[in-house]
Write a protein that holds these residues in place. Structure first.
Motif, PDB file in Angstrom:
ATOM      1  N   UNK A  83       0.915  -1.258   0.135  1.00 54.26           N
ATOM      2  CA  UNK A  83       0.294  -0.026   0.229  1.00 54.26           C
ATOM      3  C   UNK A  83       1.194   1.147  -0.012  1.00 54.26           C
ATOM      4  N   UNK A  84       1.797   1.383   1.228  1.00 48.81           N
ATOM      5  CA  UNK A  84       2.810   2.864   1.021  1.00 48.81           C
ATOM      6  C   UNK A  84       3.295   2.417  -0.364  1.00 48.81           C
ATOM      7  N   UNK A  85       4.271   1.539  -0.830  1.00 47.81           N
ATOM      8  CA  UNK A  85       4.487   1.218  -2.491  1.00 47.81           C
ATOM      9  C   UNK A  85       4.423   1.687  -3.329  1.00 47.81           C
ATOM     10  N   UNK A  86       2.927   1.155  -3.722  1.00 48.79           N
ATOM     11  CA  UNK A  86       2.015   1.640  -4.745  1.00 48.79           C
ATOM     12  C   UNK A  86       1.139   3.092  -4.581  1.00 48.79           C
ATOM     13  N   UNK A  87       1.384   3.684  -3.606  1.00 48.53           N
ATOM     14  CA  UNK A  87       1.067   4.872  -2.970  1.00 48.53           C
ATOM     15  C   UNK A  87      -0.095   5.045  -3.074  1.00 48.53           C
ATOM     16  N   UNK A  88      -0.700   3.562  -2.694  1.00 43.93           N
ATOM     17  CA  UNK A  88      -2.564   3.532  -2.437  1.00 43.93           C
ATOM     18  C   UNK A  88      -3.175   3.957  -1.265  1.00 43.93           C
ATOM     19  N   UNK A  89      -1.707   4.238  -0.644  1.00 48.09           N
ATOM     20  CA  UNK A  89      -2.094   4.798   0.944  1.00 48.09           C
ATOM     21  C   UNK A  89      -0.913   5.869   1.529  1.00 48.09           C
ATOM     22  N   UNK A  90      -1.460   7.202   1.904  1.00 49.81           N
ATOM     23  CA  UNK A  90      -0.030   8.306   0.967  1.00 49.81           C
ATOM     24  C   UNK A  90      -0.287   8.520   2.680  1.00 49.81           C
ATOM     25  N   UNK A  91       0.878   9.117   3.301  1.00 51.78           N
ATOM     26  CA  UNK A  91       1.183   8.958   4.205  1.00 51.78           C
ATOM     27  C   UNK A  91       0.645  10.724   5.012  1.00 51.78           C
ATOM     28  N   UNK A  92      -0.170  11.105   5.801  1.00 50.12           N
ATOM     29  CA  UNK A  92      -0.202  12.973   5.439  1.00 50.12           C
ATOM     30  C   UNK A  92      -0.218  13.136   6.461  1.00 50.12           C
ATOM     31  N   UNK A  93      -1.109  14.628   7.031  1.00 50.32           N
ATOM     32  CA  UNK A  93      -0.880  14.887   8.865  1.00 50.32           C
ATOM     33  C   UNK A  93      -2.563  13.714   9.595  1.00 50.32           C
ATOM     34  N   UNK A  94      -3.245  13.669   8.157  1.00 53.58           N
ATOM     35  CA  UNK A  94      -4.628  12.863   8.653  1.00 53.58           C
ATOM     36  C   UNK A  94      -3.586  11.402   9.648  1.00 53.58           C
ATOM     37  N   UNK A  95      -2.408  11.138   8.649  1.00 57.64           N
ATOM     38  CA  UNK A  95      -1.913  10.182   9.490  1.00 57.64           C
ATOM     39  C   UNK A  95      -1.408  10.176  10.479  1.00 57.64           C
ATOM     40  N   UNK A  96      -0.969  10.844  10.781  1.00 57.41           N
ATOM     41  CA  UNK A  96      -0.872  11.436  11.608  1.00 57.41           C
ATOM     42  C   UNK A  96      -1.457  11.274  13.334  1.00 57.41           C
ATOM     43  N   UNK A  97      -2.661  12.542  12.772  1.00 57.95           N
ATOM     44  CA  UNK A  97      -3.617  12.788  14.056  1.00 57.95           C
ATOM     45  C   UNK A  97      -4.111  11.700  13.968  1.00 57.95           C
ATOM     46  N   UNK A  98      -4.329  10.671  13.127  1.00 53.38           N
ATOM     47  CA  UNK A  98      -4.954   9.338  13.404  1.00 53.38           C
ATOM     48  C   UNK A  98      -3.671   7.856  14.292  1.00 53.38           C
ATOM     49  N   UNK A  99      -3.005   8.146  13.870  1.00 49.56           N
ATOM     50  CA  UNK A  99      -2.113   7.560  14.754  1.00 49.56           C
ATOM     51  C   UNK A  99      -1.852   8.294  16.626  1.00 49.56           C
ATOM     52  N   UNK A 100      -2.212   9.386  16.393  1.00 51.58           N
ATOM     53  CA  UNK A 100      -2.263  10.389  17.718  1.00 51.58           C
ATOM     54  C   UNK A 100      -3.685   9.896  18.439  1.00 51.58           C
ATOM     55  N   UNK A 101      -4.719   9.938  17.894  1.00 53.23           N
ATOM     56  CA  UNK A 101      -6.064   9.084  18.269  1.00 53.23           C
ATOM     57  C   UNK A 101      -6.359   8.382  18.801  1.00 53.23           C
ATOM     58  N   UNK A 102      -5.739   7.730  17.713  1.00 49.52           N
ATOM     59  CA  UNK A 102      -4.988   6.135  18.372  1.00 49.52           C
ATOM     60  C   UNK A 102      -4.647   5.802  19.599  1.00 49.52           C
ATOM     61  N   UNK A 103      -2.857   6.474  19.648  1.00 44.80           N
ATOM     62  CA  UNK A 103      -2.167   6.417  20.937  1.00 44.80           C
ATOM     63  C   UNK A 103      -3.082   6.749  22.322  1.00 44.80           C
ATOM     64  N   UNK A 104      -3.713   8.068  22.069  1.00 53.28           N
ATOM     65  CA  UNK A 104      -4.514   8.392  22.727  1.00 53.28           C
ATOM     66  C   UNK A 104      -5.928   7.689  23.628  1.00 53.28           C
ATOM     67  N   UNK A 105      -6.232   6.453  22.592  1.00 58.14           N
ATOM     68  CA  UNK A 105      -6.946   5.776  23.178  1.00 58.14           C
ATOM     69  C   UNK A 105      -6.731   5.129  23.543  1.00 58.14           C
ATOM     70  N   UNK A 106      -5.518   3.980  23.229  1.00 61.34           N
ATOM     71  CA  UNK A 106      -4.395   2.641  23.494  1.00 61.34           C
ATOM     72  C   UNK A 106      -4.671   3.874  25.210  1.00 61.34           C
ATOM     73  N   UNK A 107      -4.268   4.540  25.755  1.00 60.86           N
ATOM     74  CA  UNK A 107      -3.661   5.006  26.615  1.00 60.86           C
ATOM     75  C   UNK A 107      -5.223   5.241  28.155  1.00 60.86           C
TER      76      UNK A 107
END
Length: 250
Positions: A83-107
């Motif tokens: 997904x990352x190599x074919x750029x089917x999923x592009x890492x952008x600011x929403x990705x980091x926001x999602x990771x932050x929200x996931x970390x907060x939810x996990x906490x």
């Protein structure tokens, strides 16, 4: 970039069409039985096993015979790399926001998950207890209703015996009344027969007394005064002879 988007849209359209076709299929073709009478599956008390926090254990057990023990990890990592190599999923600011929200939810889950789960279990236990209490009350009421119905059935069964007893009592009363009437008839007949017998006895006695009186009158009328004197003298002489004989014996 546009070519990739066109390929993605082309790949999404068949899936969407297929999804629409599946939704458009009538329900009667998929469900031929009456689902309202199907048994309700019991809810599990605890969640299933997961790996990496969100991957279910059943997926690993399904892939083990096909790709081995490390196959699921390799598959997941390869799919992410694709997904990352074919750029089917592009890492952008929403990705980091999602990771932050996931970390907060996990906490939050790690920190307050047990307390929330305990509170939810408490609410669930209270709900189950209330439902069980209602069920127990309903069962008790139904049990009492069944017992009352059995008593009513027993009373209905005993009603036939009661009717038989009443019939026997009526028969006994009728027989007693009949015997009393027969006894009354016998007593009246006996009284009348006794009256007739007493009447006959009185008539016979009256006739005898009349006959005796008539004979006495006839005899007394046939005796003359001279015969009466001779008889008296004869009686006096007999009495004298008897007295002398008694004195001689003494």
């Amino acid at each position: 970039m546009l070519s990739r988007l066109s390929r993605l849209s082309a790949a999404v359209k068949p899936a969407t069409a297929a999804r629409v076709c599946v939704v458009a299929v009538p329900r009667k073709l998929l469900h031929t039985s009456n689902q309202s009478h199907a048994p309700v599956p019991r809810l599990p008390e605890t969640g299933g096993k997961v790996r990496l926090g969100f991957v279910p254990e059943e997926l690993f057990q399904f892939l083990y015979p096909k790709i081995g023990v490390t196959g699921p990890y390799t598959l997941g990592l390869g799919l992410l790399t694709y997904l990352l190599s074919k750029e089917l999923y592009i890492i952008n600011n929403e990705t980091f926001a999602g990771l932050s929200m996931a970390a907060i939810l996990i906490y939050i889950i790690k920190k307050y998950g047990k307390d929330v789960a305990a509170y939810a279990d408490k609410l669930n236990d209270e709900l189950i207890e209330s439902v069980n209490s209602v069920r127990d009350v309903t069962i008790n009421n139904l049990t009492k209703a069944i017992e009352n119905e059995k008593k009513e059935q027993w009373c209905v069964e005993g009603r036939n015996m009661l009717f038989d007893a009443k019939k026997n009592n009526v028969a006994l009363l009728l027989e007693t009344n009949m015997r009393e009437r027969l006894h009354h008839v016998v007593r009246e007949v006996k009284r009348r027969l006794d009256y007739q017998l007493a009447l006959q006895h009185m008539q016979r006695r009256t006739e005898q007394e009349h006959m005796i009186t008539w004979v006495e009158r006839g005899v007394m009328g046939s005796i003359t005064p001279q015969q009466d004197k001779d008889t008296i003298a004869k009686c006096i002489a007999d009495l004298k002879v008897l007295s002398k004989t008694a004195q001689a014996r003494a």
